[in-house]
Design an enzyme around this catalytic site. Structure first.
Site, PDB file in Angstrom:
ATOM      1  N   ARG A  72      12.936 104.958 -18.839  1.00 33.94           N
ATOM      2  CA  ARG A  72      11.924 105.639 -19.622  1.00 33.94           C
ATOM      3  C   ARG A  72      12.032 105.194 -21.075  1.00 33.94           C
ATOM      4  O   ARG A  72      13.131 105.049 -21.596  1.00 33.94           O
ATOM      5  CB  ARG A  72      12.113 107.163 -19.546  1.00 33.94           C
ATOM      6  CG  ARG A  72      11.654 107.767 -18.241  1.00 33.94           C
ATOM      7  CD  ARG A  72      11.831 109.258 -18.215  1.00 33.94           C
ATOM      8  NE  ARG A  72      13.226 109.649 -18.197  1.00 33.94           N
ATOM      9  CZ  ARG A  72      13.923 110.027 -19.249  1.00 33.94           C
ATOM     10  NH1 ARG A  72      13.355 110.103 -20.442  1.00 33.94           N
ATOM     11  NH2 ARG A  72      15.190 110.348 -19.147  1.00 33.94           N
ATOM     12  N   TYR A 200       7.637 101.265 -14.785  1.00 37.58           N
ATOM     13  CA  TYR A 200       8.878 101.969 -14.439  1.00 37.58           C
ATOM     14  C   TYR A 200       8.591 103.429 -14.041  1.00 37.58           C
ATOM     15  O   TYR A 200       7.857 104.135 -14.744  1.00 37.58           O
ATOM     16  CB  TYR A 200       9.893 101.929 -15.599  1.00 37.58           C
ATOM     17  CG  TYR A 200      11.038 102.872 -15.316  1.00 37.58           C
ATOM     18  CD1 TYR A 200      11.988 102.515 -14.362  1.00 37.58           C
ATOM     19  CD2 TYR A 200      11.107 104.128 -15.893  1.00 37.58           C
ATOM     20  CE1 TYR A 200      13.003 103.399 -14.014  1.00 37.58           C
ATOM     21  CE2 TYR A 200      12.115 105.022 -15.550  1.00 37.58           C
ATOM     22  CZ  TYR A 200      13.056 104.647 -14.614  1.00 37.58           C
ATOM     23  OH  TYR A 200      14.043 105.539 -14.265  1.00 37.58           O
ATOM     24  N   LYS A 209       7.830 113.341 -14.538  1.00 38.70           N
ATOM     25  CA  LYS A 209       8.203 113.822 -15.867  1.00 38.70           C
ATOM     26  C   LYS A 209       6.965 114.238 -16.674  1.00 38.70           C
ATOM     27  O   LYS A 209       6.994 115.234 -17.390  1.00 38.70           O
ATOM     28  CB  LYS A 209       8.959 112.729 -16.626  1.00 38.70           C
ATOM     29  CG  LYS A 209      10.182 112.215 -15.913  1.00 38.70           C
ATOM     30  CD  LYS A 209      11.169 113.302 -15.661  1.00 38.70           C
ATOM     31  CE  LYS A 209      12.466 112.748 -15.097  1.00 38.70           C
ATOM     32  NZ  LYS A 209      13.429 113.824 -14.808  1.00 38.70           N
ATOM     33  N   HIS A 229      13.886 120.960 -16.113  1.00 42.06           N
ATOM     34  CA  HIS A 229      14.541 119.752 -15.616  1.00 42.06           C
ATOM     35  C   HIS A 229      15.813 120.182 -14.889  1.00 42.06           C
ATOM     36  O   HIS A 229      16.910 120.053 -15.418  1.00 42.06           O
ATOM     37  CB  HIS A 229      14.872 118.858 -16.828  1.00 42.06           C
ATOM     38  CG  HIS A 229      15.338 117.485 -16.478  1.00 42.06           C
ATOM     39  ND1 HIS A 229      16.098 116.729 -17.330  1.00 42.06           N
ATOM     40  CD2 HIS A 229      15.139 116.720 -15.376  1.00 42.06           C
ATOM     41  CE1 HIS A 229      16.349 115.553 -16.787  1.00 42.06           C
ATOM     42  NE2 HIS A 229      15.790 115.527 -15.592  1.00 42.06           N
ATOM     43  N   SER A 251      19.591 113.432 -17.668  1.00 41.57           N
ATOM     44  CA  SER A 251      19.384 112.347 -16.708  1.00 41.57           C
ATOM     45  C   SER A 251      20.686 111.600 -16.435  1.00 41.57           C
ATOM     46  O   SER A 251      21.474 111.359 -17.343  1.00 41.57           O
ATOM     47  CB  SER A 251      18.369 111.363 -17.269  1.00 41.57           C
ATOM     48  OG  SER A 251      17.224 112.059 -17.678  1.00 41.57           O
ATOM     49  N   CYS A 253      23.391 112.462 -14.862  1.00 39.44           N
ATOM     50  CA  CYS A 253      24.658 113.211 -14.982  1.00 39.44           C
ATOM     51  C   CYS A 253      25.051 113.812 -13.634  1.00 39.44           C
ATOM     52  O   CYS A 253      25.825 114.767 -13.580  1.00 39.44           O
ATOM     53  CB  CYS A 253      24.547 114.308 -16.024  1.00 39.44           C
ATOM     54  SG  CYS A 253      24.674 113.689 -17.706  1.00 39.44           S
ATOM     55  N   ASP A 280      15.722 117.461  -9.259  1.00 34.44           N
ATOM     56  CA  ASP A 280      15.296 117.062 -10.604  1.00 34.44           C
ATOM     57  C   ASP A 280      14.451 118.101 -11.344  1.00 34.44           C
ATOM     58  O   ASP A 280      14.604 118.253 -12.540  1.00 34.44           O
ATOM     59  CB  ASP A 280      14.516 115.745 -10.514  1.00 34.44           C
ATOM     60  CG  ASP A 280      14.398 115.032 -11.852  1.00 34.44           C
ATOM     61  OD1 ASP A 280      15.382 115.050 -12.615  1.00 34.44           O
ATOM     62  OD2 ASP A 280      13.329 114.464 -12.139  1.00 34.44           O
ATOM     63  N   ARG A 378      16.921 102.336  -8.787  1.00 34.79           N
ATOM     64  CA  ARG A 378      16.577 103.610  -8.136  1.00 34.79           C
ATOM     65  C   ARG A 378      16.239 103.469  -6.660  1.00 34.79           C
ATOM     66  O   ARG A 378      15.859 102.399  -6.191  1.00 34.79           O
ATOM     67  CB  ARG A 378      15.336 104.195  -8.845  1.00 34.79           C
ATOM     68  CG  ARG A 378      15.520 104.474 -10.327  1.00 34.79           C
ATOM     69  CD  ARG A 378      16.150 105.800 -10.550  1.00 34.79           C
ATOM     70  NE  ARG A 378      16.397 106.082 -11.956  1.00 34.79           N
ATOM     71  CZ  ARG A 378      16.416 107.323 -12.463  1.00 34.79           C
ATOM     72  NH1 ARG A 378      16.171 108.357 -11.699  1.00 34.79           N
ATOM     73  NH2 ARG A 378      16.687 107.517 -13.738  1.00 34.79           N
TER      74      ARG A 378
HETATM   75  C1  OXD Z   1      15.315 111.076 -15.358  1.00 33.57           C
HETATM   76  C2  OXD Z   1      14.930 110.966 -13.944  1.00 33.57           C
HETATM   77  O1  OXD Z   1      15.286 110.076 -16.067  1.00 33.57           O
HETATM   78  O2  OXD Z   1      15.056 111.968 -13.238  1.00 33.57           O
HETATM   79  O3  OXD Z   1      15.666 112.187 -15.775  1.00 33.57           O
HETATM   80  O4  OXD Z   1      14.480 109.894 -13.520  1.00 33.57           O
HETATM   81 MN    MN Z   2      15.504 113.753 -14.346  1.00 36.37          MN
END
Ligand code: OXD
Ligand code: MN
Length: 593
Positions: A72, A200, A209, A229, A251, A253, A280, A378
């Site tokens: 992102r 992306y 998002k 989130h 993100s 983590c 998420d 991903r």
């Molecule tokens: C992020 C995702 O970047 O979930 O938080 O892809």
């Molecule tokens: Mn996320």
């Protein structure tokens, strides 16, 4: 399909956008398996995706994004409103009409020679009071195929929209994938998203998002709910009782790993079981019982591949064995995939995420090891394939929330777990959450940044008002979930993790649930309640008393330094910050003195 659509505004908007982007053809996506197959074949023939080994990875595809388009791009992401004060100090702002004008110049004619796909989708079960509908226009089949996994796409979406239903207008084009002509624009006042110049996921799967967090958070404040989130998971105990928690983690983590956690052996013996609701995003409403209920608006996982293996996340390994899209991982000669820290031996060769021949141990010009997969590569896979998928995924009321976890990646400072004194204190902890930067964001790795509620890049309005909204929501609830802060990432003097993490995190969650059920006491510290060490189940863990003590050490001088950083951060909100947050700040300062 077009002729049968009764929604005049939708038809007009599609027409207007088509006359701006000038595609050769408009294709309406109906969610049917036949259409999906056709699109897969078309994308394969154009080289947009590669079909993976049909025997070893049935229904799976491979995709590479442009080299400068792998995460992102927060610096190119804007909230566009009439007034700057609407978005606060943590968002990039652009004046509405300037944003439209700038983007129009890039969108103009950008789909010539391409098709425009119209994707009507629902975030949340169709027809649920939680759900929101969006329509994404995109010139990328990759986007269509991802949206089919990540959202509810079917003809029924248009039926629910009927002749005048409200929907989020989402326009996307890869255009020329030029980073200098890339913009991710949100117009909350118009329920509109425009994304151009990227391919992306986080920038282009606009239901995720952009809609489910940035636009939804704006709508949630207006309508009195929460768009967060957060992961959502259910924990079933030995008596078959399931309790649900949500968790906000920045993100990369470990939200996906936690949401699909496999209980340690000793818990398995007690018949503990995890039910994954989402990894998420969590949309939460106060239901008629006065407590907070959550749904996951998504139907798929867009998870980070590197580090995913049978030890870190066996349920994910199982989930991604079929019908999965892999992006920016290593492609092996047998048309299967690999990433750093995947299961099995390191392949002898392959094609890396940049499309170049790759061998293990290769060095770049600076002498650094070349990775086969991008660190933010991903997998996109349906939740329904996850062995721990919750049986309440399509339930219109979602699941009741007992506890909210806040987490981050902190090598120092934060203990393994602590509980807030009350809701207001919990909102203060969330407002001052900080974490070390990961590869999901463009920027310097490891740098500590404040990331309130893990929403810093995702809150669609002034975060000071967001904290106010949280405080208000707490007052409206008859029964508030308890708020806890966790940190799996604390290290010792040698940089070694103190806590084993992964499935063992359930031990911490078990304590959290015991607190929620008033089954155990706790130790009051200046920052919150921590467990009495004997209450945390460490049976069969190789964890010394000394390590356990270090995990819960609260170093007052480190906390005072943190407090100073917090003060500087909170001051950026100037007068808009709710007084309650300053009150909690001062109270903590006093407790630390
Ligand atoms: C992020 C995702 O970047 O979930 O938080 O892809
Ligand atoms: Mn996320």
């Amino acid at each position: 399909m077009f002729d049968t659509i009764k929604h005049k505004k939708l038809k007009k908007w599609v027409k207007d956008m088509a006359s701006l982007c000038q595609p050769d053809e408009i294709v309406w996506i109906d969610g049917s398996p036949e259409q999906k197959k056709k699109l897969e074949n078309e994308a394969c023939s154009k080289g947009e995706i590669i079909r993976l080994n049909k025997k070893k990875l049935p229904g799976c595809f491979y995709h590479r994004t442009a080299i400068n388009d792998v995460a992102r791009t927060e610096h190119l992401t804007f909230i566009c409103t009439k007034r700057k004060s609407e978005v606060g100090p943590t968002n990039n702002w652009m004046f509405t009409s300037t944003a439209y004008k700038r983007a129009k110049e890039i969108f103009k004619g950008c789909m010539q020679g391409r098709k425009m796909y119209v994707i009507p989708f629902s975030m949340g079960p169709l027809g649920s009071p939680f759900s929101k509908i969006g329509v994404e226009l995109s010139d990328s089949i990759y986007v269509v195929l991802n949206m089919l996994i990540m959202t509810h796409v079917s003809k029924k979406v248009l039926e629910v929209l009927a002749s005048d239903g409200e929907f989020t207008k989402c326009l996307h084009s890869k255009a020329d994938l030029d980073i200098t002509r890339r913009l991710i624009l949100h117009f909350p006042e118009h329920n509109t998203i425009w994304s151009v110049g990227s391919g992306y996921g986080g920038n282009v799967l606009l239901g995720k998002k952009c809609l489910s967090l940035r636009i939804a958070s704006y709508l949630a404040r207006k309508e009195g709910w929460l768009a967060e989130h957060m992961l959502i998971m259910g924990i079933e105990d030995a008596n078959g009782h399931v309790q649900y928690i949500t968790g906000a983690f920045p993100s990369a983590c470990g939200k996906t790993n936690l949401a699909m956690l496999v209980p340690p052996k000793s818990f398995m013996k007690k018949n503990y079981r995890i039910w994954t609701v989402g990894d998420d995003i969590s949309w939460m409403r106060i239901d008629s019982d006065g407590s907070l209920w959550a749904i996951n608006p998504e139907t798929g996982f867009f998870g980070v591949a590197p580090g995913t293996n049978s030890r870190s996340n066996p349920n994910a390994v199982e989930t991604i064995k079929k019908n999965t899209i892999f992006t920016n991982v290593l492609l092996k000669p047998d048309k299967t995939v690999w990433w750093e820290d995947a299961d099995g031996p390191v392949p002898k060769k392959g094609i890396d995420w940049m499309g170049r021949p790759w061998k293990p141990g290769m060095l770049d010009d600076k002498g650094k090891v070349v990775k086969g997969a991008h660190p933010n590569s991903r997998f996109t896979a349906p939740i329904s394939q996850c062995p721990s998928a919750s049986f309440r995924l399509e339930h219109h009321h979602g699941v009741p929330v007992s506890a909210i976890l806040l987490g981050g990646r902190r090598e120092h400072l934060a203990p393994l777990v602590y509980e807030s004194f009350n809701w207001q204190h919990g909102v203060y902890i969330s407002a001052t959450m900080a974490s070390e930067r990961t590869s999901a964001q463009f920027g310097k790795l490891g740098e500590v940044r404040f990331d309130p509620m893990a929403m810093l890049p995702f809150c669609g309005y002034n975060m000071a008002d967001y904290f106010r909204h949280w405080l208000k929501m707490g007052k409206r609830m008859v029964k508030q979930p308890r708020i806890f802060c966790v940190n799996w990432f604390r290290v010792d003097e040698n940089g070694k993790f103190l806590w084993p993490g992964f499935g063992e995190n359930l031990r911490v969650i078990e304590w959290i649930l015991k607190r929620c059920n008033n089954e155990v006491g706790a130790v009051k510290t200046p920052i919150g309640y921590i467990p009495k060490l004997e209450d945390l189940n460490t049976d069969s863990l190789d964890l010394s008393k000394d390590t356990l003590k270090k995990l819960f050490l609260i170093d007052k001088s480190e906390w005072r330094e943190e407090l100073e950083r917090q003060r500087i951060f909170l001051a950026t909100f100037k007068n808009s910050l709710p007084e309650e947050i300053w009150k909690e700040y001062r109270a903590l300062k006093k407790r630390l003195d």
